[in-house]
Design an enzyme around this catalytic site. Sequence first.
Site, PDB file in Angstrom:
ATOM      1  CG  HIS A   1      -1.881  -1.048   1.384  1.00  0.00           C
ATOM      2  ND1 HIS A   1      -1.813  -2.016   2.358  1.00  0.00           N
ATOM      3  CD2 HIS A   1      -2.987  -1.331   0.665  1.00  0.00           C
ATOM      4  CE1 HIS A   1      -2.854  -2.837   2.239  1.00  0.00           C
ATOM      5  NE2 HIS A   1      -3.575  -2.448   1.212  1.00  0.00           N
TER       6      HIS A   1
ATOM      7  N   GLY B   1      -2.823  -1.304  -7.322  1.00  0.00           N
ATOM      8  CA  GLY B   1      -1.731  -2.264  -7.442  1.00  0.00           C
ATOM      9  C   GLY B   1      -2.009  -3.314  -8.511  1.00  0.00           C
TER      10      GLY B   1
ATOM     11  CG  ASP C   1      -5.811  -6.736  -5.685  1.00  0.00           C
ATOM     12  OD1 ASP C   1      -6.286  -7.787  -5.258  1.00  0.00           O
ATOM     13  OD2 ASP C   1      -5.104  -5.982  -4.977  1.00  0.00           O
TER      14      ASP C   1
ATOM     15  CG  MET D   1       4.318  -7.456   0.834  1.00  0.00           C
ATOM     16  SD  MET D   1       4.944  -5.806   1.138  1.00  0.00           S
ATOM     17  CE  MET D   1       6.663  -6.176   1.385  1.00  0.00           C
TER      18      MET D   1
ATOM     19  NE  ARG E   1      -9.130 -11.517   1.941  1.00  0.00           N
ATOM     20  CZ  ARG E   1      -9.643 -10.628   1.079  1.00  0.00           C
ATOM     21  NH1 ARG E   1      -8.914 -10.174   0.083  1.00  0.00           N
ATOM     22  NH2 ARG E   1     -10.887 -10.202   1.208  1.00  0.00           N
TER      23      ARG E   1
HETATM   24  P1  AMP Z   1      -6.565  -3.541  -0.517  1.00  0.00           P
HETATM   25  O1  AMP Z   1      -6.373  -2.824   0.774  1.00  0.00           O
HETATM   26  O2  AMP Z   1      -6.185  -4.985  -0.464  1.00  0.00           O
HETATM   27  O3  AMP Z   1      -7.914  -3.293  -1.137  1.00  0.00           O
HETATM   28  O4  AMP Z   1      -5.524  -2.906  -1.528  1.00  0.00           O
HETATM   29  C1  AMP Z   1      -5.522  -1.536  -1.782  1.00  0.00           C
HETATM   30  C2  AMP Z   1      -4.635  -1.262  -2.962  1.00  0.00           C
HETATM   31  O5  AMP Z   1      -3.302  -1.712  -2.682  1.00  0.00           O
HETATM   32  C3  AMP Z   1      -5.098  -2.021  -4.226  1.00  0.00           C
HETATM   33  O6  AMP Z   1      -4.934  -1.169  -5.348  1.00  0.00           O
HETATM   34  C4  AMP Z   1      -4.149  -3.186  -4.260  1.00  0.00           C
HETATM   35  O7  AMP Z   1      -3.943  -3.705  -5.568  1.00  0.00           O
HETATM   36  C5  AMP Z   1      -2.873  -2.563  -3.722  1.00  0.00           C
HETATM   37  N1  AMP Z   1      -1.979  -3.598  -3.206  1.00  0.00           N
HETATM   38  C6  AMP Z   1      -2.297  -4.604  -2.349  1.00  0.00           C
HETATM   39  N2  AMP Z   1      -1.238  -5.411  -2.160  1.00  0.00           N
HETATM   40  C7  AMP Z   1      -0.224  -4.905  -2.914  1.00  0.00           C
HETATM   41  C8  AMP Z   1       1.129  -5.295  -3.157  1.00  0.00           C
HETATM   42  N3  AMP Z   1       1.667  -6.369  -2.593  1.00  0.00           N
HETATM   43  N4  AMP Z   1       1.880  -4.530  -3.988  1.00  0.00           N
HETATM   44  C9  AMP Z   1       1.347  -3.433  -4.594  1.00  0.00           C
HETATM   45  N5  AMP Z   1       0.074  -3.018  -4.396  1.00  0.00           N
HETATM   46  C10 AMP Z   1      -0.701  -3.743  -3.580  1.00  0.00           C
END
Ligand code: AMP
Length: 278
Positions: free
Chosen positions: A22, A133, A136, A170, A173
């Site tokens: 993030h 990211g 996803d 990363m 979860r």
């Molecule tokens: P989330 O909190 O899981 O909804 O993720 C929020 C944002 O962070 C989304 O755009 C994800 O794709 C991105 N994200 C989550 N994990 C990663 C990672 N390991 N590397 C880069 N971006 C990430």
Amino acid sequence: MTTATLSSLGFVPTMGALHAGHLSLVEAARRRNRHVAVSIFVNPTQFGPHEDFSRYPRPIEKDLQLCEAAGVDLVFLPSVEDMYPAGAPPMRIDLPAQMTPLEGAYRPGHFSGVCQIVAKLFNIVQPAAAYFGEKDFQQLAVIRAMVRAMDMPIEVVGCPTLRDNDGLAMSSRNQYLTPTQRQRGLSISHALFEAQRAVANGEANAQLIRDRMIAILNDATLAPDVPTHLDYAAIVDPDSLVEIACIKREARALVAMKVGTTRLIDNVALLPPTTTQH
Ligand code: AMP
């Protein structure tokens, strides 16, 4: 708000439990925008009835500290009631079937919920650019398609996946995983890296690569007692998300696998020897 201020705002939507992945989006936004806003909202409408909405981690204090340390200017932390007020019938976005193979097939309604919340957040925050990211990958494709289809005046910026040293992508979860489950989960990045190597070495037969990936994913030697379920291992065209048979230009390999009770997703770019990454 003037256009000048609007154009300087970069936005990173998240569900919190922030990690370096993030924060890399925040960094990317800081490089390109004068101000950076982060939203933290565990959006109920993108979770299926048997998914992990209630147990999803919500370490708010720690997240706020990380945002402050990363130089975030504004954190938007709405409640479910703020976003979906009782009595106001929520509107959802209907996605075309070609946007919803893979994750869409295993998580019915998921991307409709994602688009619903992201559209609402875009309207509230009014950023010039929003950062997502590649972790996803399909979500990024869906958001790009939504922004195009709805003429949203927002630049969507995709950012590379950050991994732990062992290769595991990363994810908030990952904290559900026991050490043995984590070991088992590493077969996902092993399979994806193997696919990447094979394609870089000139292998173009997607079925053959897929079979190799599945063999690695199903190899339980490292952690024989951990139950797994492979939802999919797919090789697709990165723009259309359609499965391909022959890898002639850049493609994408994607995996979704349940490890114990945790569903993990990951993906990599597959670059044939003659392609250069863009
Ligand atoms: P989330 O909190 O899981 O909804 O993720 C929020 C944002 O962070 C989304 O755009 C994800 O794709 C991105 N994200 C989550 N994990 C990663 C990672 N390991 N590397 C880069 N971006 C990430």
